[in-house]
Design a protein around this motif. Structure first.
Motif, PDB file in Angstrom:
ATOM      1  N   THR A 152       0.830  -1.206   0.000  1.00  0.00           N
ATOM      2  CA  THR A 152       0.000   0.000   0.000  1.00  0.00           C
ATOM      3  C   THR A 152       0.864   1.255   0.000  1.00  0.00           C
ATOM      4  OG1 THR A 152      -1.720  -1.206   1.173  1.00  0.00           O
ATOM      5  CG2 THR A 152      -1.875   1.187   1.211  1.00  0.00           C
ATOM      6  N   VAL A 153       1.910   1.251   0.789  1.00  0.00           N
ATOM      7  CA  VAL A 153       2.828   2.396   0.820  1.00  0.00           C
ATOM      8  C   VAL A 153       3.446   2.594  -0.560  1.00  0.00           C
ATOM      9  CG1 VAL A 153       5.029   3.214   1.760  1.00  0.00           C
ATOM     10  CG2 VAL A 153       3.286   2.286   3.294  1.00  0.00           C
ATOM     11  N   TYR A 154       3.876   1.501  -1.172  1.00  0.00           N
ATOM     12  CA  TYR A 154       4.438   1.579  -2.524  1.00  0.00           C
ATOM     13  C   TYR A 154       3.411   2.154  -3.503  1.00  0.00           C
ATOM     14  CZ  TYR A 154       6.130   0.077  -7.080  1.00  0.00           C
ATOM     15  OH  TYR A 154       6.525   0.060  -8.396  1.00  0.00           O
ATOM     16  N   SER A 155       2.166   1.714  -3.353  1.00  0.00           N
ATOM     17  CA  SER A 155       1.098   2.178  -4.229  1.00  0.00           C
ATOM     18  C   SER A 155       0.875   3.683  -4.089  1.00  0.00           C
ATOM     19  CB  SER A 155      -0.184   1.413  -3.919  1.00  0.00           C
ATOM     20  OG  SER A 155      -1.190   1.726  -4.820  1.00  0.00           O
ATOM     21  N   PHE A 156       0.953   4.188  -2.859  1.00  0.00           N
ATOM     22  CA  PHE A 156       0.820   5.629  -2.636  1.00  0.00           C
ATOM     23  C   PHE A 156       2.020   6.395  -3.188  1.00  0.00           C
ATOM     24  CE2 PHE A 156      -2.453   4.803   0.644  1.00  0.00           C
ATOM     25  CZ  PHE A 156      -3.343   5.813   0.326  1.00  0.00           C
ATOM     26  N   GLU A 157       3.209   5.858  -2.967  1.00  0.00           N
ATOM     27  CA  GLU A 157       4.426   6.567  -3.385  1.00  0.00           C
ATOM     28  C   GLU A 157       4.540   6.681  -4.900  1.00  0.00           C
ATOM     29  OE1 GLU A 157       7.374   5.356   0.331  1.00  0.00           O
ATOM     30  OE2 GLU A 157       7.512   4.258  -1.546  1.00  0.00           O
ATOM     31  N   THR A 158       4.118   5.648  -5.600  1.00  0.00           N
ATOM     32  CA  THR A 158       4.305   5.622  -7.055  1.00  0.00           C
ATOM     33  C   THR A 158       3.023   5.905  -7.823  1.00  0.00           C
ATOM     34  OG1 THR A 158       3.885   3.246  -7.176  1.00  0.00           O
ATOM     35  CG2 THR A 158       6.179   3.955  -6.841  1.00  0.00           C
ATOM     36  N   TRP A 159       1.937   6.154  -7.118  1.00  0.00           N
ATOM     37  CA  TRP A 159       0.629   6.315  -7.751  1.00  0.00           C
ATOM     38  C   TRP A 159       0.368   5.140  -8.693  1.00  0.00           C
ATOM     39  CZ3 TRP A 159      -2.711   9.380  -5.587  1.00  0.00           C
ATOM     40  CH2 TRP A 159      -2.233  10.449  -4.834  1.00  0.00           C
ATOM     41  N   GLU A 160       0.579   3.953  -8.150  1.00  0.00           N
ATOM     42  CA  GLU A 160       0.433   2.714  -8.913  1.00  0.00           C
ATOM     43  C   GLU A 160      -0.961   2.593  -9.521  1.00  0.00           C
ATOM     44  OE1 GLU A 160       1.176  -2.038  -8.145  1.00  0.00           O
ATOM     45  OE2 GLU A 160       0.699  -0.752  -6.457  1.00  0.00           O
ATOM     46  N   ARG A 161      -0.979   2.149 -10.758  1.00  0.00           N
ATOM     47  CA  ARG A 161      -2.240   1.968 -11.479  1.00  0.00           C
ATOM     48  C   ARG A 161      -2.305   0.539 -12.012  1.00  0.00           C
ATOM     49  NH1 ARG A 161      -3.867   7.655 -13.647  1.00  0.00           N
ATOM     50  NH2 ARG A 161      -5.622   6.508 -14.484  1.00  0.00           N
ATOM     51  N   SER A 162      -3.506   0.077 -12.202  1.00  0.00           N
ATOM     52  CA  SER A 162      -3.715  -1.244 -12.776  1.00  0.00           C
ATOM     53  C   SER A 162      -3.297  -1.227 -14.250  1.00  0.00           C
ATOM     54  CB  SER A 162      -5.188  -1.620 -12.656  1.00  0.00           C
ATOM     55  OG  SER A 162      -5.433  -2.839 -13.292  1.00  0.00           O
ATOM     56  N   PRO A 163      -2.693  -2.309 -14.742  1.00  0.00           N
ATOM     57  CA  PRO A 163      -2.238  -2.317 -16.144  1.00  0.00           C
ATOM     58  C   PRO A 163      -3.332  -2.697 -17.137  1.00  0.00           C
ATOM     59  CG  PRO A 163      -1.547  -4.320 -15.064  1.00  0.00           C
ATOM     60  CD  PRO A 163      -2.227  -3.487 -14.009  1.00  0.00           C
ATOM     61  N   THR A 164      -4.555  -2.309 -16.863  1.00  0.00           N
ATOM     62  CA  THR A 164      -5.665  -2.619 -17.761  1.00  0.00           C
ATOM     63  C   THR A 164      -6.035  -1.378 -18.570  1.00  0.00           C
ATOM     64  OG1 THR A 164      -7.299  -2.039 -16.077  1.00  0.00           O
ATOM     65  CG2 THR A 164      -6.579  -4.336 -16.151  1.00  0.00           C
ATOM     66  N   GLY A 165      -7.033  -1.512 -19.412  1.00  0.00           N
ATOM     67  CA  GLY A 165      -7.481  -0.383 -20.216  1.00  0.00           C
ATOM     68  C   GLY A 165      -8.081   0.739 -19.381  1.00  0.00           C
ATOM     69  N   TRP A 166      -8.705   0.400 -18.291  1.00  0.00           N
ATOM     70  CA  TRP A 166      -9.328   1.398 -17.418  1.00  0.00           C
ATOM     71  C   TRP A 166      -8.283   2.138 -16.599  1.00  0.00           C
ATOM     72  CZ3 TRP A 166     -11.966   0.181 -12.200  1.00  0.00           C
ATOM     73  CH2 TRP A 166     -12.604   1.328 -11.715  1.00  0.00           C
ATOM     74  N   ARG A 167      -7.254   1.443 -16.144  1.00  0.00           N
ATOM     75  CA  ARG A 167      -6.117   1.977 -15.376  1.00  0.00           C
ATOM     76  C   ARG A 167      -6.501   2.706 -14.090  1.00  0.00           C
ATOM     77  NH1 ARG A 167      -1.297   1.984 -16.658  1.00  0.00           N
ATOM     78  NH2 ARG A 167      -0.798   4.093 -16.042  1.00  0.00           N
ATOM     79  N   PRO A 168      -7.261   2.064 -13.206  1.00  0.00           N
ATOM     80  CA  PRO A 168      -7.593   2.728 -11.939  1.00  0.00           C
ATOM     81  C   PRO A 168      -6.393   2.723 -10.996  1.00  0.00           C
ATOM     82  CG  PRO A 168      -8.378   0.492 -11.873  1.00  0.00           C
ATOM     83  CD  PRO A 168      -7.838   0.726 -13.273  1.00  0.00           C
ATOM     84  N   TYR A 169      -6.390   3.679 -10.085  1.00  0.00           N
ATOM     85  CA  TYR A 169      -5.379   3.673  -9.031  1.00  0.00           C
ATOM     86  C   TYR A 169      -5.642   2.494  -8.108  1.00  0.00           C
ATOM     87  CZ  TYR A 169      -3.961   8.311 -10.499  1.00  0.00           C
ATOM     88  OH  TYR A 169      -3.489   9.361 -11.221  1.00  0.00           O
ATOM     89  N   LEU A 170      -4.572   1.907  -7.594  1.00  0.00           N
ATOM     90  CA  LEU A 170      -4.707   0.719  -6.763  1.00  0.00           C
ATOM     91  C   LEU A 170      -4.693   1.014  -5.263  1.00  0.00           C
ATOM     92  CD1 LEU A 170      -2.561  -1.829  -8.778  1.00  0.00           C
ATOM     93  CD2 LEU A 170      -5.040  -1.583  -8.706  1.00  0.00           C
ATOM     94  N   TRP A 171      -4.342   2.240  -4.874  1.00  0.00           N
ATOM     95  CA  TRP A 171      -4.243   2.520  -3.441  1.00  0.00           C
ATOM     96  C   TRP A 171      -5.574   2.377  -2.708  1.00  0.00           C
ATOM     97  CZ3 TRP A 171      -7.051   6.391  -1.371  1.00  0.00           C
ATOM     98  CH2 TRP A 171      -7.437   7.441  -2.192  1.00  0.00           C
ATOM     99  N   PRO A 172      -6.736   2.678  -3.306  1.00  0.00           N
ATOM    100  CA  PRO A 172      -7.964   2.518  -2.521  1.00  0.00           C
ATOM    101  C   PRO A 172      -8.231   1.072  -2.111  1.00  0.00           C
ATOM    102  CG  PRO A 172      -8.376   3.942  -4.399  1.00  0.00           C
ATOM    103  CD  PRO A 172      -7.022   3.330  -4.592  1.00  0.00           C
ATOM    104  N   ILE A 173      -8.079   0.135  -3.035  1.00  0.00           N
ATOM    105  CA  ILE A 173      -8.356  -1.262  -2.684  1.00  0.00           C
ATOM    106  C   ILE A 173      -7.269  -1.804  -1.767  1.00  0.00           C
ATOM    107  CG2 ILE A 173      -7.270  -2.307  -4.717  1.00  0.00           C
ATOM    108  CD1 ILE A 173     -10.492  -3.459  -2.949  1.00  0.00           C
ATOM    109  N   LYS A 174      -6.044  -1.367  -1.944  1.00  0.00           N
ATOM    110  CA  LYS A 174      -4.972  -1.830  -1.060  1.00  0.00           C
ATOM    111  C   LYS A 174      -5.151  -1.285   0.352  1.00  0.00           C
ATOM    112  CE  LYS A 174      -1.514  -2.867  -4.509  1.00  0.00           C
ATOM    113  NZ  LYS A 174      -0.107  -2.782  -4.876  1.00  0.00           N
ATOM    114  N   THR A 175      -5.689  -0.089   0.469  1.00  0.00           N
ATOM    115  CA  THR A 175      -5.996   0.462   1.790  1.00  0.00           C
ATOM    116  C   THR A 175      -7.106  -0.343   2.457  1.00  0.00           C
ATOM    117  OG1 THR A 175      -5.346   2.658   1.020  1.00  0.00           O
ATOM    118  CG2 THR A 175      -6.673   2.558   3.021  1.00  0.00           C
ATOM    119  N   ILE A 176      -8.115  -0.717   1.692  1.00  0.00           N
ATOM    120  CA  ILE A 176      -9.193  -1.541   2.244  1.00  0.00           C
ATOM    121  C   ILE A 176      -8.651  -2.890   2.706  1.00  0.00           C
ATOM    122  CG2 ILE A 176     -11.290  -2.819   1.609  1.00  0.00           C
ATOM    123  CD1 ILE A 176     -12.072  -0.376  -0.089  1.00  0.00           C
ATOM    124  N   ILE A 177      -7.718  -3.452   1.966  1.00  0.00           N
ATOM    125  CA  ILE A 177      -7.111  -4.722   2.359  1.00  0.00           C
ATOM    126  C   ILE A 177      -6.391  -4.569   3.694  1.00  0.00           C
ATOM    127  CG2 ILE A 177      -5.304  -6.383   1.754  1.00  0.00           C
ATOM    128  CD1 ILE A 177      -6.153  -5.930  -1.210  1.00  0.00           C
TER     129      ILE A 177
END
Length: 168
Positions: free
Chosen positions: A116-141
C-alpha cells in the motif's frame, strides 16, 4: 476478567458487526455493476471499468466480511473432533489456533502495508485499459487485516475467560 477486557471485546465486536453488516450490501453493488456491464454490452457500448470494479468490490466484500464471519463463528471449520470437545477444551484449542491466525494475519498485514505504501508513493495503477489507481483497494485490504487481527485478539480474550471459568 478486568473491565478493560470486556470493554475491548465489546467495542471491537460492535465495530466489526457494523462493518460486516455494511459489507454485506456490497453484494448488491457487485450485482449492480455486473447488471450495468450486461446492459452496456447489449446496447453495444461496453463499459471497460465494470469487470475490474466488480473484482475490487468483491475483494472488499470478502475481506471486510471476514471479521464479521469470525465474530459470528460462522466460518468454515473442520470440526470432526472439535465439536465433540468440552467448551473449556475447545477454548484451549482455540487459543493455540488463534495465536497461529494472529501470526499469519500480521505477516499478511506487513506485506499489504508495504504494498500500500508503494502504491501511494508511485501512484500505482492497474495495467488494464481502465487503469484505476490501486491505493484505494490496497488500503481496504490493510484495514480488513487490522480488523481481523483485532477480532482475533477479542476472540483470544473470550477464550481465556472461558478457560478461567468467567463470562464476557
Amino acid at each position: 476478567m478486568p473491565n478493560w477486557c470486556r470493554t475491548y471485546v465489546r467495542s471491537i465486536e460492535a465495530l466489526n458487526y457494523r462493518v460486516g453488516r455494511m459489507a454485506m450490501y456490497l453484494l448488491f453493488v457487485i450485482m449492480g455493476i455486473l447488471l450495468w456491464s450486461s446492459i452496456t454490452k447489449i446496447i453495444r457500448v461496453p463499459a471497460i471499468w465494470t469487470l475490474e470494479m466488480a473484482q475490487f468490490t468483491l475483494v472488499a466484500y470478502y475481506l471486510l466480511g471476514a471479521p464479521y464471519t469470525f465474530l459470528l463463528d460462522t466460518n468454515v471449520r473442520m470440526d470432526l473432533l472439535y465439536a465433540r470437545l468440552r467448551p473449556r477444551t475447545q477454548a484451549y484449542w482455540d487459543v493455540f489456533t488463534v495465536f497461529a491466525l494472529i501470526f499469519y494475519l500480521c505477516v499478511m498485514l506487513y506485506g499489504a502495508f508495504g504494498s500500500t505504501v508503494y502504491s501511494f508513493e508511485t501512484w500505482e495503477r492497474s495495467p488494464t485499459g481502465w487503469r484505476p489507481y490501486l491505493w484505494p483497494i490496497k488500503t481496504i485490504i490493510c484495514i480488513s487485516f487490522v480488523l481481523m487481527i483485532l477480532q482475533a485478539i477479542a476472540h483470544l480474550i473470550r477464550d481465556f475467560a472461558i478457560i478461567r471459568g468467567k463470562e464476557i
